[in-house]
Write a protein that holds these residues in place. Structure first.
Motif, PDB file in Angstrom:
ATOM      1  N   ASN A 154       0.799  -1.225   0.000  1.00 13.65           N
ATOM      2  CA  ASN A 154       0.000   0.000   0.000  1.00 13.65           C
ATOM      3  C   ASN A 154       0.833   1.278   0.000  1.00 13.65           C
ATOM      4  O   ASN A 154       0.299   2.372   0.137  1.00 13.65           O
ATOM      5  N   GLN A 155       2.161   1.147  -0.154  1.00 10.47           N
ATOM      6  CA  GLN A 155       3.001   2.328  -0.296  1.00 10.47           C
ATOM      7  C   GLN A 155       4.322   1.935  -0.965  1.00 10.47           C
ATOM      8  O   GLN A 155       4.607   0.752  -1.152  1.00 10.47           O
ATOM      9  N   LYS A 156       5.095   2.933  -1.346  1.00 14.49           N
ATOM     10  CA  LYS A 156       6.377   2.675  -1.996  1.00 14.49           C
ATOM     11  C   LYS A 156       7.341   2.021  -1.006  1.00 14.49           C
ATOM     12  O   LYS A 156       7.463   2.446   0.140  1.00 14.49           O
ATOM     13  N   VAL A 157       8.034   0.982  -1.476  1.00 16.02           N
ATOM     14  CA  VAL A 157       8.944   0.218  -0.612  1.00 16.02           C
ATOM     15  C   VAL A 157      10.292   0.057  -1.288  1.00 16.02           C
ATOM     16  O   VAL A 157      10.383  -0.214  -2.489  1.00 16.02           O
ATOM     17  N   ILE A 158      11.354   0.228  -0.505  1.00 15.76           N
ATOM     18  CA  ILE A 158      12.727  -0.047  -0.933  1.00 15.76           C
ATOM     19  C   ILE A 158      13.268  -1.093   0.022  1.00 15.76           C
ATOM     20  O   ILE A 158      13.269  -0.886   1.237  1.00 15.76           O
ATOM     21  N   SER A 159      13.685  -2.221  -0.487  1.00  9.55           N
ATOM     22  CA  SER A 159      14.205  -3.284   0.386  1.00  9.55           C
ATOM     23  C   SER A 159      15.692  -3.510   0.130  1.00  9.55           C
ATOM     24  O   SER A 159      16.087  -4.020  -0.912  1.00  9.55           O
ATOM     25  N   LEU A 160      16.490  -3.118   1.117  1.00 10.20           N
ATOM     26  CA  LEU A 160      17.916  -3.443   1.113  1.00 10.20           C
ATOM     27  C   LEU A 160      18.185  -4.569   2.108  1.00 10.20           C
ATOM     28  O   LEU A 160      19.335  -4.835   2.456  1.00 10.20           O
ATOM     29  N   VAL A 176       9.795  -0.532  -5.361  1.00 12.07           N
ATOM     30  CA  VAL A 176      10.486   0.271  -6.377  1.00 12.07           C
ATOM     31  C   VAL A 176      11.974  -0.030  -6.483  1.00 12.07           C
ATOM     32  O   VAL A 176      12.606   0.280  -7.504  1.00 12.07           O
ATOM     33  N   ALA A 177      12.564  -0.653  -5.442  1.00  7.57           N
ATOM     34  CA  ALA A 177      14.001  -0.934  -5.509  1.00  7.57           C
ATOM     35  C   ALA A 177      14.379  -2.040  -4.532  1.00  7.57           C
ATOM     36  O   ALA A 177      13.785  -2.170  -3.458  1.00  7.57           O
ATOM     37  N   ILE A 178      15.372  -2.846  -4.940  1.00  8.68           N
ATOM     38  CA  ILE A 178      15.931  -3.882  -4.077  1.00  8.68           C
ATOM     39  C   ILE A 178      17.450  -3.863  -4.223  1.00  8.68           C
ATOM     40  O   ILE A 178      17.992  -3.197  -5.106  1.00  8.68           O
ATOM     41  N   SER A 179      18.128  -4.624  -3.375  1.00 10.54           N
ATOM     42  CA  SER A 179      19.582  -4.730  -3.452  1.00 10.54           C
ATOM     43  C   SER A 179      19.986  -5.781  -4.479  1.00 10.54           C
ATOM     44  O   SER A 179      19.330  -6.823  -4.625  1.00 10.54           O
ATOM     45  N   LYS A 180      21.075  -5.531  -5.172  1.00 12.49           N
ATOM     46  CA  LYS A 180      21.569  -6.490  -6.168  1.00 12.49           C
ATOM     47  C   LYS A 180      22.095  -7.768  -5.519  1.00 12.49           C
ATOM     48  O   LYS A 180      22.305  -8.778  -6.186  1.00 12.49           O
ATOM     49  N   PHE A 181      22.296  -7.734  -4.207  1.00 15.45           N
ATOM     50  CA  PHE A 181      22.848  -8.890  -3.505  1.00 15.45           C
ATOM     51  C   PHE A 181      21.779  -9.919  -3.139  1.00 15.45           C
ATOM     52  O   PHE A 181      22.105 -10.986  -2.607  1.00 15.45           O
ATOM     53  N   HIS A 182      20.521  -9.611  -3.404  1.00 18.66           N
ATOM     54  CA  HIS A 182      19.428 -10.515  -3.045  1.00 18.66           C
ATOM     55  C   HIS A 182      18.684 -10.929  -4.316  1.00 18.66           C
ATOM     56  O   HIS A 182      17.709 -10.296  -4.720  1.00 18.66           O
ATOM     57  N   GLU A 206      14.276  -0.723  -9.693  1.00 22.75           N
ATOM     58  CA  GLU A 206      15.704  -0.407  -9.706  1.00 22.75           C
ATOM     59  C   GLU A 206      16.463  -1.370  -8.806  1.00 22.75           C
ATOM     60  O   GLU A 206      16.026  -1.675  -7.693  1.00 22.75           O
ATOM     61  N   VAL A 207      17.581  -1.862  -9.308  1.00 23.30           N
ATOM     62  CA  VAL A 207      18.447  -2.749  -8.531  1.00 23.30           C
ATOM     63  C   VAL A 207      19.637  -1.921  -8.044  1.00 23.30           C
ATOM     64  O   VAL A 207      20.422  -1.426  -8.857  1.00 23.30           O
ATOM     65  N   LEU A 208      19.745  -1.786  -6.731  1.00 25.14           N
ATOM     66  CA  LEU A 208      20.737  -0.885  -6.147  1.00 25.14           C
ATOM     67  C   LEU A 208      21.983  -1.630  -5.702  1.00 25.14           C
ATOM     68  O   LEU A 208      21.908  -2.798  -5.307  1.00 25.14           O
ATOM     69  N   ALA A 209      23.110  -0.924  -5.748  1.00 22.55           N
ATOM     70  CA  ALA A 209      24.356  -1.508  -5.261  1.00 22.55           C
ATOM     71  C   ALA A 209      24.271  -1.781  -3.768  1.00 22.55           C
ATOM     72  O   ALA A 209      24.927  -2.663  -3.250  1.00 22.55           O
ATOM     73  N   GLY A 210      23.439  -1.026  -3.081  1.00 22.77           N
ATOM     74  CA  GLY A 210      23.117  -1.340  -1.693  1.00 22.77           C
ATOM     75  C   GLY A 210      24.034  -0.725  -0.670  1.00 22.77           C
ATOM     76  O   GLY A 210      25.132  -0.246  -0.973  1.00 22.77           O
ATOM     77  N   GLY A 211      23.541  -0.734   0.571  1.00 23.87           N
ATOM     78  CA  GLY A 211      24.348  -0.366   1.720  1.00 23.87           C
ATOM     79  C   GLY A 211      24.840   1.068   1.741  1.00 23.87           C
ATOM     80  O   GLY A 211      24.269   1.983   1.163  1.00 23.87           O
ATOM     81  N   ASP A 245      19.115  -4.242   6.468  1.00 26.14           N
ATOM     82  CA  ASP A 245      19.697  -5.101   7.498  1.00 26.14           C
ATOM     83  C   ASP A 245      20.578  -4.259   8.418  1.00 26.14           C
ATOM     84  O   ASP A 245      21.200  -3.293   7.977  1.00 26.14           O
ATOM     85  N   LYS A 246      20.609  -4.627   9.677  1.00 25.84           N
ATOM     86  CA  LYS A 246      21.252  -3.821  10.716  1.00 25.84           C
ATOM     87  C   LYS A 246      22.627  -3.318  10.280  1.00 25.84           C
ATOM     88  O   LYS A 246      23.501  -4.097   9.908  1.00 25.84           O
ATOM     89  N   SER A 247      22.787  -2.008  10.340  1.00 23.17           N
ATOM     90  CA  SER A 247      24.045  -1.373   9.957  1.00 23.17           C
ATOM     91  C   SER A 247      24.080   0.017  10.572  1.00 23.17           C
ATOM     92  O   SER A 247      23.242   0.870  10.256  1.00 23.17           O
ATOM     93  N   LYS A 248      25.059   0.264  11.435  1.00 22.85           N
ATOM     94  CA  LYS A 248      25.195   1.595  12.034  1.00 22.85           C
ATOM     95  C   LYS A 248      25.486   2.642  10.977  1.00 22.85           C
ATOM     96  O   LYS A 248      24.958   3.753  11.008  1.00 22.85           O
ATOM     97  N   ASP A 249      26.332   2.280  10.006  1.00 21.02           N
ATOM     98  CA  ASP A 249      26.711   3.233   8.965  1.00 21.02           C
ATOM     99  C   ASP A 249      25.523   3.618   8.095  1.00 21.02           C
ATOM    100  O   ASP A 249      25.293   4.801   7.820  1.00 21.02           O
ATOM    101  N   LEU A 250      24.760   2.619   7.649  1.00 23.85           N
ATOM    102  CA  LEU A 250      23.620   2.916   6.787  1.00 23.85           C
ATOM    103  C   LEU A 250      22.532   3.653   7.566  1.00 23.85           C
ATOM    104  O   LEU A 250      21.880   4.563   7.043  1.00 23.85           O
ATOM    105  N   SER A 251      22.345   3.282   8.823  1.00 15.67           N
ATOM    106  CA  SER A 251      21.371   3.982   9.664  1.00 15.67           C
ATOM    107  C   SER A 251      21.723   5.459   9.766  1.00 15.67           C
ATOM    108  O   SER A 251      20.853   6.341   9.646  1.00 15.67           O
TER     109      SER A 251
END
Length: 256
Positions: free
Chosen positions: A23-29, A49-55, A64-69, A88-94
């Motif tokens: 029901n809304q735009k989603v980006i899954s990394l 609308v976008a996922i990581s290329k690693f999955h 769109e397939v993103l390089a991720g992270g 996925d849990k990441s202090k840097d990405l957060s």
């Protein structure tokens, strides 16, 4: 017509007409989130609308397939600022997401969970963005229950190596992570003795004999789990997403 019956019919019509959707735009990394979305049949939804290329998915992804992270460019992040992002849990990405002004983000943390727990956790994390998905989720829960009830393995000691076994064994053993947590609950199952999730193995701690099995586990493009038996006592298991926590590891347990 009774109003209760009328609204029931409208509800059934709506579910059948539109089915399960985002029901809304989603980006899954997040690997666990992306794999759960795929199992629910939502990776072709226009709102993903976008996922990581690693999955890797079983089909070509139209978004769109993103390089991720943390390597995502700020202009890429800005483009999806209005969407819900899972990572996925990441202090840097957060930190990067906060600096980019993201208001809607959910950090996925699966450490210490078995695959069944991870699937339930991801479904819970997705609940607010799912519409008309009750029947799909019920099917998923039924699959989890059936797989868990039927989970069994011949008595023995099993060493799961991280990577393909060739002329030599990979450097690391998977000892406590993901699907191993479900297998270790079985009385018939034993493995490398350590408290670590992944560990460099010692030859002194690797048993020999008919009840000791060496298994190489690695990712491949194959949608189904594929078993390549090299010789008595060891073989390789490969498949798409087998190292991603959650539903793909439930499928691995079903195969075992």
């Amino acid at each position: 017509m009774d109003f209760r019956l009328y609204f029931l019919l409208i509800s059934l019509f709506t579910q059948n007409a539109f089915g399960c959707y985002l029901n809304q735009k989603v980006i899954s990394l997040s690997g666990p989130i992306t794999m759960t979305l795929e199992y629910l049949g939502l990776t072709k939804d226009k709102n993903l609308v976008a996922i990581s290329k690693f999955h890797k998915l079983s089909h070509k992804f139209e978004g769109e397939v993103l390089a991720g992270g943390i390597f995502l460019a700020k202009r890429t992040l800005d483009k999806y600022k209005e969407g819900m992002i899972f990572f996925d849990k990441s202090k840097d990405l957060s930190r990067e997401l906060k600096q980019a002004g993201f208001q809607n983000s959910i950090e996925i943390y699966t450490l210490g969970q078995n695959p069944f727990q991870t699937v339930k956790y991801t479904v819970s994390a997705l609940r607010s963005i799912l519409t008309n998905c009750d029947s799909k989720i019920a099917e998923l829960k039924s699959f989890l229950k059936k797989t868990k009830q039927n989970l069994k393995i011949p008595k023995g000691t099993y060493y799961f190596f991280l990577g393909k076994i060739t002329q030599k064994y990979p450097e690391l053993i998977i000892a406590n992570d993901g699907f191993l947590r479900s297998l270790k609950a079985l009385d018939s199952f034993a493995t490398y003795k350590t408290d670590l999730n992944y560990v460099p193995w010692s030859k002194k701690l690797i048993g020999q004999g008919d009840r000791y099995f060496k298994i190489g586990l690695f990712e491949s493009e194959k949608n189904q789990v594929y078993r390549e038996k090299n010789k008595k006592g060891f073989w390789n298991l490969s498949g798409r997403g087998l190292l991603i926590p959650g539903i793909r590891q439930v499928i691995l347990l079903e195969f075992l």
